[in-house]
Design a protein around this motif. Structure first.
Motif, PDB file in Angstrom:
ATOM      1  N   ARG B  48       0.860  -1.040   0.010  1.00  0.00           N
ATOM      2  CA  ARG B  48      -0.045  -0.313   0.017  1.00  0.00           C
ATOM      3  C   ARG B  48       0.708   1.307  -0.064  1.00  0.00           C
ATOM      4  N   PHE B 265      -5.149   4.244  -6.494  1.00  0.00           N
ATOM      5  CA  PHE B 265      -5.151   5.674  -6.033  1.00  0.00           C
ATOM      6  C   PHE B 265      -6.476   5.885  -5.199  1.00  0.00           C
ATOM      7  N   GLU B 267      -7.980   3.456  -3.154  1.00  0.00           N
ATOM      8  CA  GLU B 267      -7.894   2.643  -1.958  1.00  0.00           C
ATOM      9  C   GLU B 267      -6.404   2.367  -1.611  1.00  0.00           C
ATOM     10  N   SER B 268      -5.485   2.873  -2.620  1.00  0.00           N
ATOM     11  CA  SER B 268      -4.019   2.734  -2.094  1.00  0.00           C
ATOM     12  C   SER B 268      -3.297   1.474  -2.109  1.00  0.00           C
ATOM     13  N   ARG B 269      -4.177   0.588  -2.795  1.00  0.00           N
ATOM     14  CA  ARG B 269      -3.843  -0.828  -2.719  1.00  0.00           C
ATOM     15  C   ARG B 269      -2.754  -1.161  -4.010  1.00  0.00           C
TER      16      ARG B 269
END
Lengths: 430, 303
Positions: B48, B265, B267-269
């Motif tokens: 992440r 972008f 959920e930052s996963r």
């Protein structure tokens, strides 16, 4: 001669590669260049620009490099910049994002600048200061606080002979109000919108803080804060309203989702009651003839908390990597405390942290703006401070919205959709 | 000249060439090579933004196919989009190229006019415009209503999950310009003498088209098909603009790249998003391979 030619060509060809690394170097004549990033639309960009100009006039030798962006682009850009250590000196922050930036050391501790007198918080209430803390460290100065709220279109209330709701009502009282008054409305006009799948972070977030005393995640951020039964309860509340025809159907609402403010259904008078951030009400009121009235989010007297909404807003942070932290802190202080700056900013993000500024703004404002300041103060007084956000928050909210849509569009019955949510969400916390 | 005097000079030339390539090689390694390798590694981690990656084996890839129902929606939306829009787009491009290949006065003006949609393209402004044209109260519905089509009343062509994919397919087909130009150039290359002799032998227009035009165009059809398939698979901005970045109600406009963007972008996963990106690369490669493989059977190279 030939050698010289080759070397010079290589230098010319490679120049663009090295140019990228040059932009951070400071100017040699002793002036300071501060990069300032924020999100917003054209009118908001203009306000930021005017305030920056004002500061530049007062502080010769300081240049503010404006880096405006839209809300979505801003966070994509900031995340990428911060990962590379290239974030602006002055960062506009949001409560939903600040923790991960603070946790990774992107935001400077502002307390030393308060101690040195560069930042003056003497006119700030403790509550307003504390909203700017991440993990107990002062990383942000509030540019203005607002909260979730309910708006009632009084023109429609009068036109259709509806009852006027109280400033504070329970979830059940609102439900009864919507169902009883829907009968008085013509076809194609509804009492409100369906928050089971939209505005989930705020509406369901507030409801959960009342129902289980937490946001979407448990305290250790290892799982959800709620059970399938509780999610079912939430959807049944909205199902009753859908069956009664009191909420705008999903297919109709889709048209207005993300539409500009002037096409909001409460402005075009397609529903009576809107759920939205309180700071939006003044600008929205400017677009309509009918009067808007501001209400607290629904209460739950027998819940863990009676009130579930929380204040948040935009905040100014200083980059921990900045070469000019002092100058940046001084600009941040100017932005949130200087009357001329706040006169321009005009509560853009909500009630200012500085009480003197807030009072001066209230004196010259409309009754609606005053009501908004009052509501914000009430929320600060009565609702619990919002606990930290799950690092998986956006993933949980997206998943809740997706199953919410499937229920609202009649693709899945509530029990199957809830089961699907819990099946898929188990990987979120892995 | 013996080899001992020759070699150093060759080597010198070699180094000089290499020296000239250095800027490009550095650019390639820094901006393409390294990210490519790194993202492949990340696709096997739980990375992440801001958090150190941990190796998790194939779990990202397994989750795609077992728990991520949005992934299934995204694959379904994208496949329908690609395999419906590309054939239609090529068909229209060829049709218009044939029309514009006539010798009529002012034909160049017509060619320019038909190319305009591709200049405007799938740009942000056009996607915004389409929101206005295809809204419930939009121009398109008003025209249909005046024509007496009552069924469309209140139907929003971009937000209704039953029809909005078709709106985006239409937007793509409308951008037939660049394949059209390429077809047109190919049509000009077909020797006029072939048509003349065919006419003398009594071949009609349809027979001439089937026996001369189409075979000569097959290499160009192959080229256009591969190019358009590639770009259709990677379509992002129209869906992003028209759905406000959400992927539409019920994921009806959740294009694969939009899902990838949201996972990465919003959920930052980034680890999972890297996995999605690599699956897309492999898919596009595989589809292109099959198109090339099948081309042995239908492409005629005039050699």
């Amino acid at each position: 001669m030939k050698k010289l030619l080759i070397v010079s060509m290589i230098v010319v060809l490679s120049a663009p590669l090295f140019a990228a690394g040059q932009q951070e170097s400071s100017t040699s004549d002793g002036t300071v260049e501060l990069r300032f990033g924020w999100w917003g639309n054209a009118p908001r960009h203009e306000k930021h620009d005017m305030i920056a100009t004002l500061f530049e006039e007062d502080n010769p030798g300081v240049t503010i490099v404006r880096e405006p962006a839209s809300w979505g682009d801003y966070w994509t850009k900031l995340a990428t910049q911060s990962a590379a250590g290239n974030q602006p000196d002055l960062i506009t922050m949001h409560l939903n994002e600040s923790e991960r930036y603070a946790a990774n050391g992107v935001l400077a501790d502002l307390e030393p600048f308060v101690d040195q007198g560069i930042i003056d918080l003497s006119q700030w209430s403790q509550g307003a200061i504390d909203t700017g803390r991440d993990f107990g460290v002062l990383t942000r100065l509030s540019e203005g606080e607002n909260s979730a709220s309910i708006w009632v279109n009084l023109g429609m209330v009068e036109e259709y002979g509806l009852d006027t709701p109280d400033y504070e009502m329970t979830w059940e009282e609102w439900q009864d109000y919507f169902i009883e008054n829907q009968a008085k409305l013509p076809d194609g006009v509804w009492m409100t919108k369906d928050n089971s799948y939209t505005y989930v972070d705020m509406a369901m977030g507030a409801w959960l803080r009342q129902r289980v005393g937490a946001l979407f995640h448990n305290e250790s951020d290892t799982g959800l804060s709620f059970t399938p039964e509780i999610l079912t309860e939430w959807h049944e509340y909205w199902e009753e309203l859908r069956v009664a025809g009191a909420v705008m159907p999903a297919a109709v609402f889709a048209e207005y989702d993300g539409a500009p403010r002037e096409q909001n259904p409460v402005v075009t008078e397609q529903y009576v009651v809107e759920w939205m951030s309180s700071n939006q009400i003044v600008l929205t009121q400017d677009l309509m003839e009918s009067e808007l009235q501001l209400h607290r989010m629904p209460t739950m007297p027998d819940g863990v908390n009676k009130h579930g909404e929380w204040t948040s807003g935009a905040y100014l942070s200083v980059s921990a990597d900045s070469d000019y932290q002092e100058a940046a802190a001084s600009f941040a202080n100017f932005f949130v405390n200087d009357w001329d700056a706040q006169d321009i900013f005009n509560a853009e993000h909500g009630r200012p942290g500085n009480n003197m500024v807030a009072e001066r703004l209230a004196e010259r404002s409309s009754p609606l703006q005053q009501a908004f300041f009052q509501l914000t103060a009430d929320v600060l007084d009565t609702a619990p401070v919002r606990t930290s956000l799950s690092q998986y928050n956006s993933q949980i909210v997206t998943a809740l919205e997706t199953v919410g849509e499937e229920i609202a569009y009649d693709v899945l019955p509530i029990d199957e959709a809830v089961a699907k949510f819990f099946r898929e969400s188990r990987t979120i916390f892995e | 000249m013996n080899s001992t005097t020759f070699k150093p000079k060759r080597r010198k030339q070699y180094y000089t060439a290499l020296l000239f390539m250095v800027p490009w090689i550095i650019g390639f390694l820094v901006f393409i090579g390294y990210p490519l390798v790194y993202s492949f590694w990340l696709s096997f981690t739980d990375f992440r933004l801001f958090r150190d990656p941990n190796f998790i084996g194939l779990r990202n890839y397994v989750n795609m196919f077992t728990v991520d129902s949005s992934f299934r929606d995204a694959v379904s939306v994208t496949l329908r989009y690609v395999f419906i829009s590309v054939p239609f787009q090529l068909f229209f491009a060829l049709l218009l190229a044939l029309l514009l290949n006539r010798k009529i006065v002012g034909i160049t003006i017509f060619r320019a006019i038909f190319y305009i949609p591709s200049l405007l393209g799938g740009s942000v402004a056009i996607a915004m415009l389409w929101r206005l044209v295809f809204g419930a109260e939009g121009l398109f519905n008003q025209v249909l209503l005046t024509l007496g089509v009552q069924a469309v009343e209140g139907l929003s062509w971009y937000s209704d999950p039953n029809v909005n994919l078709w709106t985006l397919i239409a937007l793509r087909v409308w951008q037939f310009g660049s394949p059209m130009i390429i077809f047109l150039a190919a049509l000009k290359q077909i020797p006029e003498s072939l048509y003349e002799s065919a006419r003398i032998d009594g071949a009609g227009a349809v027979a001439q088209f089937r026996k001369i035009t189409v075979p000569f165009l097959t290499p160009i059809i192959l080229f256009n098909a591969v190019m358009q398939l590639n770009s259709a698979f990677q379509t992002f901005s129209p869906a992003f603009i028209i759905s406000n970045g959400t992927g539409g109600r019920l994921n009806s406009l959740l294009f694969y790249t939009l899902h990838l963007y949201r996972v990465g972008f919003v959920e930052s996963r980034m680890g999972y998003a890297s996995g999605l990106a690599w699956l897309l690369v492999v898919t596009i490669g595989t589809v292109s391979f099959f198109v090339f493989w099948s081309s042995n059977r239908w492409v005629y190279y005039n050699e």
